[in-house]
Design a protein around this motif. Structure first.
Motif, mmCIF file in Angstrom:
data_model
loop_
_atom_site.group_PDB
_atom_site.id
_atom_site.type_symbol
_atom_site.label_atom_id
_atom_site.label_comp_id
_atom_site.label_asym_id
_atom_site.label_seq_id
_atom_site.Cartn_x
_atom_site.Cartn_y
_atom_site.Cartn_z
ATOM 1 N N LYS A 2 36.898 -10.577 -25.817
ATOM 2 C CA LYS A 2 35.839 -11.537 -25.559
ATOM 3 C C LYS A 2 35.540 -11.583 -24.070
ATOM 4 C CE LYS A 2 34.532 -16.344 -26.405
ATOM 5 N NZ LYS A 2 34.973 -17.656 -26.921
ATOM 6 N N VAL A 3 34.314 -11.255 -23.672
ATOM 7 C CA VAL A 3 33.964 -11.210 -22.251
ATOM 8 C C VAL A 3 33.137 -12.401 -21.813
ATOM 9 C CG1 VAL A 3 34.107 -8.701 -22.122
ATOM 10 C CG2 VAL A 3 31.949 -9.781 -22.755
ATOM 11 N N ILE A 4 32.758 -13.270 -22.730
ATOM 12 C CA ILE A 4 32.040 -14.488 -22.362
ATOM 13 C C ILE A 4 33.040 -15.479 -21.784
ATOM 14 C CG2 ILE A 4 30.689 -16.427 -23.240
ATOM 15 C CD1 ILE A 4 29.560 -14.582 -25.367
ATOM 16 N N GLY A 9 39.679 -19.455 -21.629
ATOM 17 C CA GLY A 9 39.542 -18.135 -22.234
ATOM 18 C C GLY A 9 40.247 -17.081 -21.395
ATOM 19 N N GLU A 10 40.697 -16.010 -22.043
ATOM 20 C CA GLU A 10 41.489 -14.998 -21.353
ATOM 21 C C GLU A 10 40.709 -14.327 -20.220
ATOM 22 O OE1 GLU A 10 44.535 -11.450 -22.643
ATOM 23 O OE2 GLU A 10 42.696 -11.682 -23.796
ATOM 24 N N THR A 11 39.465 -13.918 -20.505
ATOM 25 C CA THR A 11 38.657 -13.253 -19.483
ATOM 26 C C THR A 11 38.331 -14.205 -18.338
ATOM 27 O OG1 THR A 11 37.684 -11.880 -21.218
ATOM 28 C CG2 THR A 11 36.565 -11.914 -19.092
ATOM 29 N N PHE A 12 38.022 -15.437 -18.672
ATOM 30 C CA PHE A 12 37.720 -16.436 -17.642
ATOM 31 C C PHE A 12 38.915 -16.664 -16.729
ATOM 32 C CE2 PHE A 12 38.271 -20.992 -16.602
ATOM 33 C CZ PHE A 12 37.313 -21.092 -15.610
ATOM 34 N N GLU A 13 40.113 -16.769 -17.302
ATOM 35 C CA GLU A 13 41.306 -17.005 -16.498
ATOM 36 C C GLU A 13 41.588 -15.828 -15.573
ATOM 37 O OE1 GLU A 13 43.100 -19.699 -16.177
ATOM 38 O OE2 GLU A 13 41.843 -20.805 -17.592
ATOM 39 N N MET A 14 41.304 -14.597 -16.036
ATOM 40 C CA MET A 14 41.493 -13.423 -15.178
ATOM 41 C C MET A 14 40.490 -13.424 -14.030
ATOM 42 S SD MET A 14 42.435 -10.242 -17.634
ATOM 43 C CE MET A 14 42.488 -9.240 -16.160
ATOM 44 N N PRO A 18 42.443 -13.449 -10.407
ATOM 45 C CA PRO A 18 42.839 -12.096 -10.827
ATOM 46 C C PRO A 18 44.269 -11.771 -10.402
ATOM 47 C CG PRO A 18 40.698 -12.103 -9.713
ATOM 48 C CD PRO A 18 41.308 -13.444 -9.481
ATOM 49 N N GLU A 19 45.095 -11.436 -11.382
ATOM 50 C CA GLU A 19 46.489 -11.074 -11.087
ATOM 51 C C GLU A 19 46.573 -9.573 -10.797
ATOM 52 O OE1 GLU A 19 48.816 -13.217 -10.674
ATOM 53 O OE2 GLU A 19 47.662 -14.973 -11.334
ATOM 54 N N VAL A 20 45.888 -9.148 -9.740
ATOM 55 C CA VAL A 20 45.856 -7.735 -9.374
ATOM 56 C C VAL A 20 46.383 -7.566 -7.958
ATOM 57 C CG1 VAL A 20 43.912 -7.250 -10.898
ATOM 58 C CG2 VAL A 20 43.476 -7.905 -8.524
ATOM 59 N N HIS A 59 38.917 -18.067 -7.548
ATOM 60 C CA HIS A 59 37.774 -18.975 -7.625
ATOM 61 C C HIS A 59 38.334 -20.358 -7.952
ATOM 62 C CE1 HIS A 59 36.062 -14.966 -8.574
ATOM 63 N NE2 HIS A 59 35.021 -15.400 -7.885
ATOM 64 N N VAL A 60 38.154 -21.311 -7.051
ATOM 65 C CA VAL A 60 38.724 -22.643 -7.236
ATOM 66 C C VAL A 60 37.611 -23.677 -7.389
ATOM 67 C CG1 VAL A 60 40.780 -21.988 -5.933
ATOM 68 C CG2 VAL A 60 38.876 -23.090 -4.751
#
Length: 499
Positions: A2-4, A9-14, A18-20, A59-60
């Motif tokens: 899911k990219v919305i 949501g998983e994508t939103f949290e990344m 970003p844990e990169v 992003h805070v």
């Protein structure tokens, strides 16, 4: 996958944090012939570094808006990584005095009376254009008498009391970004709608001022087509830049498209007329972008590292630069389905671009010069193992399993239909054969019974007995004729035909 973007949501949290492993590598240009240059020789520089920092992008203060966008504050704090660095922050180098050179450039356009006063100040403070300082001071700020004076006299222009290039590049104080969540259009999920509440960059004229639909590098377009151009925005670049596809590759099991900046992105209209709007009243040589409006009016200009793809005479004015496509060009590897960056390296050089400084004290030698100061490589060499495994399952294994499942269901469905048809055709034949076999057995038994009774009657006659008086045939013999007819009929019967 899911990219919305949706809360939790998983994508939103990344996207939110970003844990990169995002790294900033800084290469400085140490001046090796300071005195000779000030006396008229060509400037010689030596690249030192990299000095490596880990960028914890986030992003805070995130809020979801009713129009399908998300408002947030971008954060890019840096942490020194000594084990990856070639050198220490305490390295002593000969570097440009940014405060003096910037102050002189800005004041060079003032009235003659003002310039006389500024020159007196420069001479009294014995401020030099090339000075020894630590790498950290040059990157994150050093004290300067001129800067302190400017901060007191013109606080609206210079709101800081120390000046460092990386410090200014990473100044996001007061910035606000608005991002599409993808609710209204999944293709725009994660892309910028506005920056600082504007849908354009105020430093440029149309069409160079575009920011809507650009990516800040966290996530790119969803479901990218093969010939689609993407747009990248970074505040330190002071602009959006188009990306074009140059190939395809697989990064740790995940497929992606490889992009680079579009040809002639920094040519100021020399080869691409659409870039003429970047001249901004002063057209720089090809490959040099004037971004002074984004840096407090200081004469800052961008280029690719080592003046790669820059006008040749700019490169020839400095000794010690060696442009190399493999080392100094940027690239992005992006998964086309999710817009997920897999491998990124954004390389850009910061320079100072001067006009006529012949009337300013101690800096005349820099007139009409483009002075290289440092270059940076903002890189993400790959996803962390845990995240890579997760997205490998989502983007590589998942689609394969889905296709295999579809084929299995298809094959199973066809097999079921064929089995049903076979059953429909074969079962009536089996029933008929069984019926015929049953009739044959009955008729055989009947014929055997008839022969036995006939033998008995023959025996009675032989013995002189009257058949009708001595023995009576069983009742079933009255149906012998009919049973025989059935018997012979069954031998000749055709499928589905009744006797």
């Amino acid at each position: 996958m899911k990219v919305i973007f949706s809360e939790n949501g998983e994508t939103f949290e990344m996207w939110k944090k970003p844990e990169v492993d995002l790294l900033l590598k800084v290469y400085l240009f140490n001046v090796t012939n300071k005195d000779e240059f000030l006396r008229g020789a060509k400037l010689k520089v030596q690249e030192v570094g990299p000095y490596v920092y880990r960028e914890s992008m986030a992003h805070v203060n995130v809020s979801f808006n009713e129009n399908g966008t998300i408002t947030s504050v971008p954060m890019h704090p840096l942490t020194w990584v000594p084990e990856l660095s070639n050198g220490t922050e305490d390295d002593i180098l000969i570097l440009p005095n940014i405060a003096l050179l910037s102050f002189a450039q800005v004041m060079s356009k003032s009235s003659m009376l003002t310039k006389i006063g500024v020159n007196v100040l420069i001479r009294q403070t014995a401020t030099k254009p090339l000075v020894a300082m630590t790498a950290k001071e040059f990157m994150f700020g050093y004290k300067s008498t001129l800067l302190t004076l400017g901060n007191k006299v013109m606080p609206s222009w210079i709101s800081f009391d120390k000046l460092g290039l990386i410090d200014r590049m990473y100044n996001f104080e007061g910035d606000i970004s608005t991002t599409y969540s993808g609710v209204n259009d999944i293709h725009h999920s994660g892309l910028l709608a506005t920056y600082n509440r504007l849908d354009h960059l105020p430093q440029w004229k149309f069409p160079c001022n575009n920011v809507t639909g650009a990516s800040d590098g966290t996530k790119f377009n969803t479901r990218i087509s093969k010939d689609q151009e993407l747009v990248f925005f970074r505040k330190s670049l002071c602009r959006s830049m188009s990306l074009v596809k140059i190939g395809e590759e697989v990064v740790r099991g995940i497929h992606g498209y490889r992009y680079t900046f579009k040809n002639n992105s920094l040519d100021n209209g020399v080869n691409d007329p659409t870039n003429k709007c970047f001249c901004n009243g002063r057209c720089m040589p090809r490959g040099i972008l004037d971004v002074h409006d984004c840096y407090y009016g200081f004469p800052i200009a961008l280029s690719y590292p080592h003046f790669y793809e820059t006008d040749e005479h700019v490169l020839n004015n400095v000794e010690g630069l060696n442009p190399n496509k493999d080392l100094h060009s940027s690239f992005f590897v992006i998964n086309e389905a999710a817009g997920l960056p897999l491998n990124v390296s954004v390389r850009m050089q910061i320079n100072m671009a001067f006009t006529d400084l012949s009337t300013m004290a101690n800096v005349q030698r820099f007139s009409n010069m483009i002075l290289p100061m440092l270059w940076t490589d903002i890189s993400m060499p790959g996803l962390p193992t845990g995240i890579n495994t997760k997205f490998y399952i989502y983007l590589t294994v998942g689609p394969i399993v889905q296709v295999l499942a579809t084929y299995l269901f298809l094959v199973g469905g066809v097999a079921f239909i064929l089995l049903s048809l076979s059953s429909a055709l074969l079962i009536p034949k089996i029933n008929l054969i069984s019926s015929n076999r049953g009739n044959n057995n009955s008729n055989t038994r009947a014929a055997t019974g008839i022969r036995n009774r006939n033998d008995e009657w023959s025996a009675d006659i032989t013995q002189g007995l009257a058949p009708n008086k001595k023995r009576q045939p069983p009742p079933q013999t009255r149906n012998n004729s009919k049973e025989m007819d059935l018997y012979y009929c069954s031998l000749l019967a055709v499928q589905n035909e009744e006797c």
